[in-house]
Design a protein around this motif. Structure first.
Motif, PDB file in Angstrom:
ATOM      1  N   VAL A  38      10.838   2.043  -1.977  1.00 21.14           N
ATOM      2  CA  VAL A  38       9.713   1.319  -1.393  1.00 21.14           C
ATOM      3  C   VAL A  38       8.708   0.976  -2.494  1.00 21.14           C
ATOM      4  CG1 VAL A  38       7.771   1.491   0.209  1.00 21.14           C
ATOM      5  CG2 VAL A  38      10.052   2.268   0.915  1.00 21.14           C
ATOM      6  N   ALA A  39       8.443   1.909  -3.382  1.00 19.62           N
ATOM      7  CA  ALA A  39       7.506   1.650  -4.483  1.00 19.62           C
ATOM      8  C   ALA A  39       7.987   0.497  -5.362  1.00 19.62           C
ATOM      9  CB  ALA A  39       7.312   2.913  -5.325  1.00 19.62           C
ATOM     10  N   ASP A  40       9.306   0.422  -5.602  1.00 18.72           N
ATOM     11  CA  ASP A  40       9.857  -0.681  -6.384  1.00 18.72           C
ATOM     12  C   ASP A  40       9.549  -2.033  -5.753  1.00 18.72           C
ATOM     13  OD1 ASP A  40      11.135   1.089  -8.173  1.00 18.72           O
ATOM     14  OD2 ASP A  40      13.030   1.028  -7.037  1.00 18.72           O
ATOM     15  N   ARG A  41       9.515  -2.084  -4.435  1.00 15.95           N
ATOM     16  CA  ARG A  41       9.385  -3.340  -3.705  1.00 15.95           C
ATOM     17  C   ARG A  41       7.946  -3.715  -3.356  1.00 15.95           C
ATOM     18  NH1 ARG A  41      13.383  -6.705  -4.375  1.00 15.95           N
ATOM     19  NH2 ARG A  41      13.776  -7.314  -2.246  1.00 15.95           N
ATOM     20  N   LEU A  42       6.976  -2.868  -3.689  1.00 16.58           N
ATOM     21  CA  LEU A  42       5.579  -3.179  -3.374  1.00 16.58           C
ATOM     22  C   LEU A  42       5.099  -4.486  -4.012  1.00 16.58           C
ATOM     23  CD1 LEU A  42       3.929   0.341  -3.321  1.00 16.58           C
ATOM     24  CD2 LEU A  42       4.096  -1.272  -1.407  1.00 16.58           C
ATOM     25  N   PRO A  43       5.370  -4.749  -5.297  1.00 16.55           N
ATOM     26  CA  PRO A  43       4.928  -6.030  -5.873  1.00 16.55           C
ATOM     27  C   PRO A  43       5.604  -7.230  -5.191  1.00 16.55           C
ATOM     28  CG  PRO A  43       5.449  -4.466  -7.608  1.00 16.55           C
ATOM     29  CD  PRO A  43       5.925  -3.854  -6.320  1.00 16.55           C
ATOM     30  N   TRP A  44       6.880  -7.106  -4.874  1.00 10.43           N
ATOM     31  CA  TRP A  44       7.618  -8.156  -4.158  1.00 10.43           C
ATOM     32  C   TRP A  44       6.970  -8.397  -2.795  1.00 10.43           C
ATOM     33  CZ3 TRP A  44      10.395  -7.259   0.400  1.00 10.43           C
ATOM     34  CH2 TRP A  44      11.226  -8.297   0.830  1.00 10.43           C
ATOM     35  N   PHE A  45       6.660  -7.315  -2.087  1.00 10.61           N
ATOM     36  CA  PHE A  45       6.020  -7.443  -0.786  1.00 10.61           C
ATOM     37  C   PHE A  45       4.669  -8.148  -0.921  1.00 10.61           C
ATOM     38  CE2 PHE A  45       3.194  -6.023   2.569  1.00 10.61           C
ATOM     39  CZ  PHE A  45       3.946  -6.324   3.699  1.00 10.61           C
ATOM     40  N   ALA A  46       3.871  -7.750  -1.890  1.00 16.99           N
ATOM     41  CA  ALA A  46       2.554  -8.347  -2.089  1.00 16.99           C
ATOM     42  C   ALA A  46       2.662  -9.843  -2.373  1.00 16.99           C
ATOM     43  CB  ALA A  46       1.823  -7.637  -3.227  1.00 16.99           C
ATOM     44  N   ALA A  47       3.693 -10.266  -3.084  1.00 19.21           N
ATOM     45  CA  ALA A  47       3.876 -11.685  -3.395  1.00 19.21           C
ATOM     46  C   ALA A  47       4.162 -12.515  -2.146  1.00 19.21           C
ATOM     47  CB  ALA A  47       5.016 -11.853  -4.402  1.00 19.21           C
ATOM     48  N   HIS A  48       4.587 -11.861  -1.083  1.00 19.81           N
ATOM     49  CA  HIS A  48       4.891 -12.558   0.171  1.00 19.81           C
ATOM     50  C   HIS A  48       3.732 -12.527   1.161  1.00 19.81           C
ATOM     51  CE1 HIS A  48       8.954 -12.224  -1.435  1.00 19.81           C
ATOM     52  NE2 HIS A  48       9.204 -13.280  -0.704  1.00 19.81           N
ATOM     53  N   GLN A  49       2.582 -12.085   0.737  1.00 19.47           N
ATOM     54  CA  GLN A  49       1.433 -11.985   1.641  1.00 19.47           C
ATOM     55  C   GLN A  49       0.440 -13.122   1.479  1.00 19.47           C
ATOM     56  OE1 GLN A  49       1.637  -9.562   4.078  1.00 19.47           O
ATOM     57  NE2 GLN A  49       3.626  -9.544   3.076  1.00 19.47           N
ATOM     58  N   THR A  50       0.768 -14.132   0.690  1.00 18.00           N
ATOM     59  CA  THR A  50      -0.157 -15.234   0.441  1.00 18.00           C
ATOM     60  C   THR A  50      -0.128 -16.283   1.546  1.00 18.00           C
ATOM     61  OG1 THR A  50       1.484 -16.541  -0.747  1.00 18.00           O
ATOM     62  CG2 THR A  50       0.177 -14.956  -2.049  1.00 18.00           C
ATOM     63  N   GLY A  51       0.884 -16.265   2.396  1.00 20.00           N
ATOM     64  CA  GLY A  51       1.031 -17.279   3.426  1.00 20.00           C
ATOM     65  C   GLY A  51       1.890 -18.445   2.986  1.00 20.00           C
ATOM     66  N   LYS A  52       2.098 -18.593   1.684  1.00 22.28           N
ATOM     67  CA  LYS A  52       2.920 -19.688   1.169  1.00 22.28           C
ATOM     68  C   LYS A  52       4.402 -19.352   1.168  1.00 22.28           C
ATOM     69  CE  LYS A  52      -0.725 -21.495  -1.751  1.00 22.28           C
ATOM     70  NZ  LYS A  52      -1.142 -21.835  -3.097  1.00 22.28           N
ATOM     71  N   ARG A  53       4.733 -18.101   0.977  1.00 20.53           N
ATOM     72  CA  ARG A  53       6.125 -17.646   0.926  1.00 20.53           C
ATOM     73  C   ARG A  53       6.254 -16.404   1.825  1.00 20.53           C
ATOM     74  NH1 ARG A  53       6.284 -22.017  -0.898  1.00 20.53           N
ATOM     75  NH2 ARG A  53       7.086 -22.664  -2.911  1.00 20.53           N
ATOM     76  N   PRO A  54       6.360 -16.642   3.135  1.00 17.07           N
ATOM     77  CA  PRO A  54       6.328 -15.504   4.058  1.00 17.07           C
ATOM     78  C   PRO A  54       7.568 -14.610   3.987  1.00 17.07           C
ATOM     79  CG  PRO A  54       6.748 -17.541   5.253  1.00 17.07           C
ATOM     80  CD  PRO A  54       6.464 -17.924   3.832  1.00 17.07           C
ATOM     81  N   LEU A  55       7.376 -13.438   4.489  1.00 17.73           N
ATOM     82  CA  LEU A  55       8.428 -12.448   4.709  1.00 17.73           C
ATOM     83  C   LEU A  55       8.393 -12.138   6.198  1.00 17.73           C
ATOM     84  CD1 LEU A  55      10.463 -10.223   3.852  1.00 17.73           C
ATOM     85  CD2 LEU A  55       8.480  -8.788   3.301  1.00 17.73           C
TER      86      LEU A  55
END
Length: 176
Positions: A38-55
């Motif tokens: 989960v810690a490895d994926r935190l930056p990836w998750f944060a990059a998807h919180q801008t609204g431009k590239r949703p998760l």
């Protein structure tokens, strides 16, 4: 079964990572050769919180996450802002039940609102289920990168599939 998706929340990350990790051993879906944290994926998750590239995540009636889809930047340069890579991952118990079709349909429909004109998929050449899924929805093979990945000593091809998006597509033509 009708599905519904929603934006992923940080508390969904353990389930998202578990689904991702369930694919690592198969050597069919990801080029990671060991599980991620989960810690490895935190930056990836944060990059998807801008609204431009949703998760997105999809849950069952009990709230269990069955799968997820992410839109990711392609190549990271401003001229490519209208292009996104799609990734779809499904829990083992959710595969083969139409969830991948649902998520891909929703991604195509959402693309114009996300200001996307091109969608891409990066798929291993031996991952026929995923290649077939994208083909059903009008994605064409745009690139074949032979033997660019080595998984357990086996050279694997990467296929890049793409689809141009013009407004709202007519999805009924793809239904079977």
């Amino acid at each position: 079964m009708p599905y519904q998706h929603r934006l992923a929340l940080e508390q969904d990350l353990p389930a998202i990572v578990a689904i991702y990790n369930s694919t690592v051993a198969s050597r069919m879906v990801t080029a990671d050769t060991s599980e991620v944290s989960v810690a490895d994926r935190l930056p990836w998750f944060a990059a998807h919180q801008t609204g431009k590239r949703p998760l997105w995540v999809v849950e069952d009636a009990a709230g269990e996450i069955l799968g997820w889809l992410s839109f990711s930047n392609f190549y990271g340069r401003p001229a490519y802002a209208g292009t996104a890579e799609l990734s779809i991952y499904l829990a083992p118990n959710a595969r083969g039940k139409g969830l991948g079709r649902y998520l891909l349909e929703q991604a195509i429909l959402a693309a114009p609102a996300l200001h996307l004109h091109t969608l891409l998929g990066f798929i291993f050449g031996h991952n026929l289920p995923s290649l077939n899924l994208f083909e059903v929805y009008g994605f064409a093979r745009w690139a074949h990168l032979p033997e660019v990945a080595i998984l357990d000593g086996v050279a694997r091809d990467l296929i890049i599939v793409g689809k141009k998006i013009d407004g709202q597509p007519e999805l009924s033509a793809f239904s079977t």
